[in-house]
Design a protein around this motif. Structure first.
Motif, PDB file in Angstrom:
ATOM      1  N   VAL A  31      13.575 -26.556  -2.565  1.00 48.04           N
ATOM      2  CA  VAL A  31      13.403 -25.518  -1.549  1.00 48.04           C
ATOM      3  C   VAL A  31      12.534 -26.140  -0.464  1.00 48.04           C
ATOM      4  N   CYS A  32      13.068 -26.183   0.744  1.00 49.76           N
ATOM      5  CA  CYS A  32      12.306 -26.832   1.801  1.00 49.76           C
ATOM      6  C   CYS A  32      12.534 -26.137   3.132  1.00 49.76           C
ATOM      7  N   GLY A  33      11.598 -26.350   4.034  1.00 49.89           N
ATOM      8  CA  GLY A  33      11.753 -25.798   5.368  1.00 49.89           C
ATOM      9  C   GLY A  33      10.436 -25.455   6.016  1.00 49.89           C
ATOM     10  N   ASP A  34      10.548 -24.798   7.129  1.00 54.08           N
ATOM     11  CA  ASP A  34       9.402 -24.357   7.902  1.00 54.08           C
ATOM     12  C   ASP A  34       8.973 -23.001   7.342  1.00 54.08           C
ATOM     13  N   PHE A  35       7.959 -23.006   6.507  1.00 53.16           N
ATOM     14  CA  PHE A  35       7.500 -21.785   5.854  1.00 53.16           C
ATOM     15  C   PHE A  35       6.470 -21.046   6.706  1.00 53.16           C
ATOM     16  N   ASN A  36       5.978 -21.687   7.774  1.00 57.89           N
ATOM     17  CA  ASN A  36       4.954 -21.090   8.633  1.00 57.89           C
ATOM     18  C   ASN A  36       3.757 -20.587   7.842  1.00 57.89           C
ATOM     19  N   THR A  37       3.375 -21.329   6.825  1.00 61.80           N
ATOM     20  CA  THR A  37       2.213 -20.971   6.026  1.00 61.80           C
ATOM     21  C   THR A  37       1.482 -22.238   5.630  1.00 61.80           C
ATOM     22  N   PHE A  38       0.187 -22.102   5.416  1.00 60.05           N
ATOM     23  CA  PHE A  38      -0.634 -23.249   5.041  1.00 60.05           C
ATOM     24  C   PHE A  38      -1.743 -22.765   4.125  1.00 60.05           C
ATOM     25  N   GLN A  39      -2.442 -23.726   3.507  1.00 62.67           N
ATOM     26  CA  GLN A  39      -3.511 -23.357   2.597  1.00 62.67           C
ATOM     27  C   GLN A  39      -4.638 -24.379   2.665  1.00 62.67           C
ATOM     28  N   LYS A  40      -5.816 -23.918   2.359  1.00 67.80           N
ATOM     29  CA  LYS A  40      -7.017 -24.746   2.462  1.00 67.80           C
ATOM     30  C   LYS A  40      -6.927 -25.988   1.575  1.00 67.80           C
ATOM     31  N   SER A  41      -6.337 -25.871   0.405  1.00 66.01           N
ATOM     32  CA  SER A  41      -6.289 -26.998  -0.525  1.00 66.01           C
ATOM     33  C   SER A  41      -5.497 -28.186   0.022  1.00 66.01           C
ATOM     34  N   ASP A  42      -4.698 -27.969   1.061  1.00 69.00           N
ATOM     35  CA  ASP A  42      -3.944 -29.053   1.691  1.00 69.00           C
ATOM     36  C   ASP A  42      -4.706 -29.698   2.845  1.00 69.00           C
ATOM     37  N   CYS A  43      -5.957 -29.317   3.033  1.00 69.47           N
ATOM     38  CA  CYS A  43      -6.737 -29.789   4.181  1.00 69.47           C
ATOM     39  C   CYS A  43      -8.038 -30.449   3.721  1.00 69.47           C
ATOM     40  N   SER A  44      -8.456 -31.454   4.466  1.00 72.15           N
ATOM     41  CA  SER A  44      -9.796 -31.994   4.256  1.00 72.15           C
ATOM     42  C   SER A  44     -10.795 -30.956   4.774  1.00 72.15           C
ATOM     43  N   ALA A  45     -12.063 -31.143   4.464  1.00 73.53           N
ATOM     44  CA  ALA A  45     -13.093 -30.217   4.947  1.00 73.53           C
ATOM     45  C   ALA A  45     -13.108 -30.185   6.477  1.00 73.53           C
ATOM     46  N   ASN A  46     -12.964 -31.339   7.109  1.00 72.54           N
ATOM     47  CA  ASN A  46     -12.953 -31.399   8.577  1.00 72.54           C
ATOM     48  C   ASN A  46     -11.726 -30.705   9.160  1.00 72.54           C
ATOM     49  N   ASP A  47     -10.571 -30.917   8.535  1.00 74.57           N
ATOM     50  CA  ASP A  47      -9.341 -30.278   9.021  1.00 74.57           C
ATOM     51  C   ASP A  47      -9.425 -28.757   8.886  1.00 74.57           C
ATOM     52  N   TRP A  48      -9.951 -28.278   7.762  1.00 72.85           N
ATOM     53  CA  TRP A  48     -10.077 -26.829   7.569  1.00 72.85           C
ATOM     54  C   TRP A  48     -11.046 -26.241   8.596  1.00 72.85           C
ATOM     55  N   LYS A  49     -12.137 -26.967   8.884  1.00 75.86           N
ATOM     56  CA  LYS A  49     -13.086 -26.497   9.895  1.00 75.86           C
ATOM     57  C   LYS A  49     -12.409 -26.414  11.260  1.00 75.86           C
ATOM     58  N   ALA A  50     -11.562 -27.384  11.597  1.00 72.38           N
ATOM     59  CA  ALA A  50     -10.852 -27.350  12.877  1.00 72.38           C
ATOM     60  C   ALA A  50      -9.937 -26.126  12.956  1.00 72.38           C
ATOM     61  N   ILE A  51      -9.305 -25.781  11.844  1.00 78.29           N
ATOM     62  CA  ILE A  51      -8.448 -24.592  11.812  1.00 78.29           C
ATOM     63  C   ILE A  51      -9.291 -23.327  12.001  1.00 78.29           C
ATOM     64  N   LEU A  52     -10.420 -23.246  11.294  1.00 78.87           N
ATOM     65  CA  LEU A  52     -11.305 -22.091  11.436  1.00 78.87           C
ATOM     66  C   LEU A  52     -11.837 -21.982  12.865  1.00 78.87           C
TER      67      LEU A  52
END
Length: 137
Positions: A31-52
């Motif tokens: 199952v693949c595609g553009d799900f338009n969803t993301f989660q913190k566990s897929d991000c480094s601490a810096n990347d998650w901070k940039a999202i926040l």
């Protein structure tokens, strides 16, 4: 509310796979595609901070740390292909962002696999390569 809608869409897709008998076959499912969803566990601490920071800068409520849609896939026995992929000796800890903007911050495109490996038929999926492909689309 959009995350709840995505979860319902994934659940409906899973029901369709069950109805067609695909969830119980010995063949793997992708199952693949553009799900338009993301989660913190897929991000480094810096990347998650940039999202926040992005959300705060736009006066949006903070995004959920977990994706209900991806959790539904996991609960159905699927696994994220990124975490089982080979990376040609390159150490990759987190998936690269895939959002379509000029400065992507999060991965919204996903590949999830259900091996359906019964231990006899050997229908396990090995991910040989997982990479972002640039597109002008």
């Amino acid at each position: 509310k959009s995350e709840e809608l995505r979860e319902k869409q994934v659940q409906k897709g899973l029901l369709g796979l069950h109805a067609e008998g695909n969830m119980s076959s010995n063949m793997p499912l992708v199952v693949c595609g553009d799900f338009n969803t993301f989660q913190k566990s897929d991000c480094s601490a810096n990347d998650w901070k940039a999202i926040l920071d992005l959300y705060q800068g736009n006066n949006w409520p903070a995004p959920p740390e977990d994706s209900l849609a991806l959790k539904a896939l996991k609960n159905a026995g699927f696994h994220d292909a990124f975490y089982t992929a080979a990376f040609d000796n390159e150490k990759v800890t987190y998936p690269h962002p895939t959002c379509w903007t000029h400065k992507p911050l999060m991965r919204i495109d996903h590949i999830w696999i259900l091996d359906n490996d019964d231990g006899i038929s050997g229908q396990k999926v090995d991910v040989a390569k997982y990479e972002r492909v640039e597109s002008a689309a």
